[in-house]
Design an enzyme around this catalytic site. Structure first.
Site, PDB file in Angstrom:
ATOM      1  N   ASP A 210       0.826  -1.191   0.000  1.00 37.18           N
ATOM      2  CA  ASP A 210       0.000   0.000   0.000  1.00 37.18           C
ATOM      3  C   ASP A 210       0.873   1.259   0.000  1.00 37.18           C
ATOM      4  OD1 ASP A 210      -2.744   1.144   0.402  1.00 37.18           O
ATOM      5  OD2 ASP A 210      -1.831   1.904   2.245  1.00 37.18           O
TER       6      ASP A 210
ATOM      7  N   GLU B  87       1.545  -0.671  -5.091  1.00 36.37           N
ATOM      8  CA  GLU B  87       0.507   0.327  -5.321  1.00 36.37           C
ATOM      9  C   GLU B  87       1.224   1.667  -5.302  1.00 36.37           C
ATOM     10  OE1 GLU B  87      -3.446   2.515  -3.536  1.00 36.37           O
ATOM     11  OE2 GLU B  87      -1.648   2.165  -2.373  1.00 36.37           O
TER      12      GLU B  87
END
Length: 548
Positions: free
Chosen positions: A212, A274
């Site tokens: 993330d 990401e």
């Protein structure tokens, strides 16, 4: 490492270079106990659907202990399971069942920030300014009289200032919610901790990590002011200054260390970035041979539904990743953006909405689904890896009439109710048209309300129904595998203002973006089309795979 595109780079090999990976949003996939929140036992019970669909792996959004300030992306303990979702034993059972079905398992890792409930942050708040406990996070004294102003002008991605002041006067950085304090990745203790977290899950058998906010770990050392609007997308050109909070060169040292750890395990474990980074040349740095294996292609996700825009982003993406020997990783939807069955039903000239709600311009549902089917068939014909978001195989649209009082995304409150946020793409998905909560769970409970129109999208209404979106995906995934489309190479035959055509292996892929029907060549053998053809003509917003 020299990453000059003129250098000969050996293409990567491994399962991830060709994989189709299915994202599970745990709280909205399947609920085993009727509390209205999806859980790990529910996922385990439904994994057979994914094997039948024909994907290669699953990626699960966070299921760790969390106050749920940001739907689990505020992690309080990286080595356990939140009781909302089950237990560590349930996680082990889920991983084991996936392996039985031939599915690999990727879990989310959230290294940019912890929860404010994490033991480290609680210790930092209790400690004095300048203490070792505070050095694990980004604490600073404020500006102005008595330090009453934030240390800089950075804004939270969710809206409002990116700094919160403690009673003792110091401020801490949170690029997202106040309950998500940013870690200080210049601190060796932070780096050691996350290597240990990686080992914990690798030892339990996971096949990789989706990382993330992978472009956010390192901040510019002087924390300089940034006069531009704050967005998670770095949005920079190669020769322009990068935002001081995103895509700093120091992140790559971290991922090289992580890659060495993963390479020490058997079974080809992977790292997926990401990283909301543009242009493609900057994104490619994350997937150099000694760093991550994949990086989501958000420039592709954001591209307009026109032939020139699609040609440009596909070509640029393939050139950039080919230059470092990595696969391109295609994606059209996820838990952070408006589902593409609705996004593509909005005017092409419009901007990317942060959610759609009552009172907003509403998408054309029929047009959106038609384009979404065409876009998905185009995407699945491209060389590289692809990600699917739960429910897109059903043609599921955004829930655009969600009552505002039901919203839980922090964006809604922090933006002063100017951004609807991401709840509309996170609504529990429908499995059975006539069951409570459409088969999501054994009761009518659902943590976000499901719209009545979703009965028609339920899996049991589409399975074995010719022409359904579910069967379109199954067919496309089977043909993709049989014809080796993930391996390429792609060769453009034509890409004008209205039609794009390319070959991949022995197949030709044509998408008609224009208003006029496009005839297929004489003798073309159609293998799959996103909508019925009119004889040998391909209509507007239709993709077809054929053999000449």
């Amino acid at each position: 490492m020299n990453t000059d595109a003129t250098q000969q780079v050996t293409p990567a090999t491994g399962w991830w270079t060709e994989a189709v990976i299915y994202q599970i949003y745990p709280r909205s996939f399947a609920d085993s106990n009727g509390d209205g929140i999806g859980d790990l036992p529910g996922i385990t019970a439904r994994l057979g659907h994914l094997a039948e669909l024909g994907v290669d792996a699953v990626w699960l959004s966070p299921f760790y202990p969390s106050p749920q300030a940001d739907a689990g992306y505020d992690v309080a303990d990286y080595r356990d399971v939140d009781p909302l979702f089950g237990t560590l034993a349930d996680a082990d059972a889920m991983i084991a069942r996936a392996k039985e079905l031939g599915l690999r398992v990727i879990v989310d890792l959230v290294p940019n920030h912890t929860s404010s409930a994490h033991r480290w942050f609680r210790a930092a708040v209790a400690a004095a300014p300048g203490s070792p406990e505070r050095q694990r996070y980004v604490f600073r004294d404020g500006k102005g009289p008595q330090g009453a102003e934030p240390p800089n002008d950075w804004q939270s991605v969710f809206g409002g200032p990116a700094w919160t002041r403690l009673p003792d006067g110091q401020w801490y950085l949170h690029l997202f919610d106040t309950g998500q304090p940013d870690l200080n990745w210049d601190n060796p203790e932070v780096r050691t901790e996350f290597l240990d977290v990686l080992r914990f899950w690798l030892d339990r058998g996971v096949d990789g990590f989706r990382v993330d906010v992978a472009h956010g770990l390192i901040k510019q050392a002087d924390l300089a002011d940034w006069q531009e609007p704050q967005e998670i997308l770095s949005g920079n050109e190669v020769d322009k200054p990068r935002p001081p909070m995103w895509d700093q060169d120091g992140v790559h040292e971290i991922y090289r260390e992580w890659r060495r750890l993963l390479d020490s395990y058997d079974g080809e474990r992977i790292l997926v970035a990401e990283a909301w980074v543009e242009p493609a040349e900057r994104l490619a740095r994350y997937v150099r041979p000694d760093e991550m294996h994949q990086a989501f292609n958000f420039e592709y996700l954001l591209a307009a539904w026109t032939a020139p825009a699609q040609y440009a982003v596909i070509t640029r993406s393939l050139e950039a990743t080919d230059s470092v020997g990595a696969p391109t990783t295609w994606v059209l939807s996820n838990h952070d953006v408006v589902r593409h069955a609705s996004r593509l039903g909005l005017p092409i000239s419009g901007g990317r909405p942060n959610g759609i709600g009552i009172g907003d311009p509403q998408p054309d549902a029929a047009l959106g689904l038609r384009r979404a089917r065409a876009a998905s068939l185009l995407m699945l014909a491209l060389p590289g890896s692809a990600y699917l978001y739960q429910g897109e195989e059903l043609g599921l649209p955004e829930h655009t009439t969600l009552p505002d009082e039901a919203r839980q995304d922090p964006t809604w409150e922090r933006s002063g109710h100017t951004q609807r946020g991401r709840d509309g793409c996170r609504v529990p998905i429908p499995w059975e048209a006539d069951a409570p909560s459409y088969g999501f769970g054994p009761t009518d409970a659902s943590w976000l309300p499901q719209p009545p129109s979703w009965a028609e999208y339920a899996l049991d209404r589409q399975r074995a129904v010719p022409g359904s979106t579910y069967e379109l995906y199954r067919t496309a995934l089977r043909l993709r595998r049989e014809h080796g489309l993930a391996r390429g190479p792609l060769r453009w035959l034509a890409s004008g203002d209205e039609v794009s055509t390319f070959t991949n292996g022995d197949l030709t892929v044509l998408t008609n973006f224009g208003a006029a029907p496009v005839p297929l060549p004489a003798g073309a053998e159609v293998l799959v089309a996103s909508a019925p053809l009119d004889g040998d003509s391909v209509g507007t917003d239709v993709t077809v795979w054929y053999r000449a």
